[in-house]
Motif scaffolding. Sequence first.
Motif, PDB file in Angstrom:
ATOM      1  N   LEU A 277       0.843  -1.192   0.000  1.00 14.29           N
ATOM      2  CA  LEU A 277       0.000   0.000   0.000  1.00 14.29           C
ATOM      3  C   LEU A 277       0.880   1.245   0.000  1.00 14.29           C
ATOM      4  O   LEU A 277       1.654   1.472   0.941  1.00 14.29           O
ATOM      5  CB  LEU A 277      -0.906   0.037   1.242  1.00 14.29           C
ATOM      6  N   HIS A 278       0.765   2.063  -1.057  1.00 15.19           N
ATOM      7  CA  HIS A 278       1.495   3.317  -1.151  1.00 15.19           C
ATOM      8  C   HIS A 278       0.475   4.446  -0.975  1.00 15.19           C
ATOM      9  O   HIS A 278      -0.268   4.776  -1.898  1.00 15.19           O
ATOM     10  CB  HIS A 278       2.173   3.438  -2.514  1.00 15.19           C
ATOM     11  N   LEU A 279       0.464   5.043   0.215  1.00 14.42           N
ATOM     12  CA  LEU A 279      -0.572   6.031   0.549  1.00 14.42           C
ATOM     13  C   LEU A 279       0.032   7.354   0.994  1.00 14.42           C
ATOM     14  O   LEU A 279      -0.588   8.109   1.744  1.00 14.42           O
ATOM     15  CB  LEU A 279      -1.479   5.469   1.654  1.00 14.42           C
ATOM     16  N   ALA A 280       1.217   7.682   0.533  1.00 15.38           N
ATOM     17  CA  ALA A 280       1.900   8.913   0.943  1.00 15.38           C
ATOM     18  C   ALA A 280       1.094  10.151   0.569  1.00 15.38           C
ATOM     19  O   ALA A 280       0.329  10.163  -0.403  1.00 15.38           O
ATOM     20  CB  ALA A 280       3.281   8.988   0.294  1.00 15.38           C
ATOM     21  N   HIS A 281       1.257  11.201   1.362  1.00 15.77           N
ATOM     22  CA  HIS A 281       0.662  12.516   1.105  1.00 15.77           C
ATOM     23  C   HIS A 281      -0.868  12.466   1.044  1.00 15.77           C
ATOM     24  O   HIS A 281      -1.493  13.181   0.264  1.00 15.77           O
ATOM     25  CB  HIS A 281       1.204  13.117  -0.195  1.00 15.77           C
TER      26      HIS A 281
END
Length: 445
Positions: free
Chosen positions: A285-289
């Motif tokens: 899961l890439h949920l940056a910013h």
Amino acid sequence: MFPNLTSLDLSCFCGDLNTLLSRIPHFVSLTSLNLSNHPTFPELGLRALLKNNKSTLIPHFVSLTSLNLSLVFSNVGYLKRSDMTFIADSFPLLEELDISFPKGISGDDYYYNYNNALKVFLTRLSELRKVNLSGNSYVNDSLFFQLCMNCKFLKEVVMYKCRSITHAGIASAIYQRPTLSSLSLTNFKEAREIENVTLYFIDSLHLDLQCAKFLNDQHFNELCAFLGDLVSINVSGCDDLTNSAFFALLRNCPLLTEIRMESTNIGVSSIPSMDLVEYHQVKSLHLAHNSGLQDEHIKRFALMFPSMQFLDLYACRYISEKAISKVLNRCCKFRHLNFAFYPQPKLFLINFEVSKLEVLNLSNSRIDDGALYAISKSCPRLLHLDLEDCHHVTEKGVRLVLDNCVHLREINLQYCPKVFADTVAKMILLRPSLRKIMTPPRFRL
């Protein structure tokens, strides 16, 4: 000379192209030929080349072609109808073709004749796997559909700056050709603000729609219904997508392992009411910013994704230590965590164990020596640790990590004001596994 030559790139050749092609000996079996950037199409040279390889006349040059023949005519001036007819007659088994950005096209009559020729040309090359039509501004939905319908092995299509293509045309073509694995386009009719959109699907099972500003929840939810085989998706920068889009992916894509939704609006709207289901296939899961993410979302993710290995919450400032602790205790298979710019000082002080963790990014966070001690005890397999701009970390905390993380290979201590320069020499002696040290301030070799 060069009996094994199979690929020839003449895109920068400045001499007489027809003469050169006519002198290629008969024993050379080319499978790739690049004739880009020339003012005219070298028909005479190609005829001689084909005749040298097979002492007959057109259209019996089929024996020259191979099953992976590739021709590139990008940026060729004055590509005429007769030129396209010649290619179709001479290379009927052609698999890769690039006729992007033709020059010298002017006048409505020329456009009409050229486009009709292009339509006949593409439908006759039924063995095409890859085609680049960029810059052919009169390529429209009808031609794209016919290409997909007639080329049963088609996998990759590139159509940059083809402004007559619409959403409907893209959808119908994809539906017509299920073998398609890559579609790259830009500046198409209904999305001129897009810089670049590339779709990868079916065979590669990857969809990249990063910064596709036209996407909203409604459009995306409709798209998800056709993505049952998807394993990876990138919709980062699509700031009209919310929780609805996220959960639509989970409902429709049972093979999905990686979700990239950085800089979206996930977390802003309420979580859709749905039965709590475990998605063991989701690993990343890439949920940056995503500043809208709250504890309720992270706690839900901990229950939904028990096999998660990669979690990126870079600059997600409104998530508490307890919520993160619940994720760490529930998901014990983590290998990569990114908590950069995390504002809470007590992160990692709660008891947990992430024994398989290899990469940890805590840059620009309020991590301190106590938390570093907890990390060193809980992450024995740590390989990469990023502490850049962590103002509360001291030499003591760094030494604790080096004592307990015996496999550590890389550490970043840039802009850590409380870690002194002479620490570097001690680190090298204390932890011989280190291969890269990004040094603290005032270090001089």
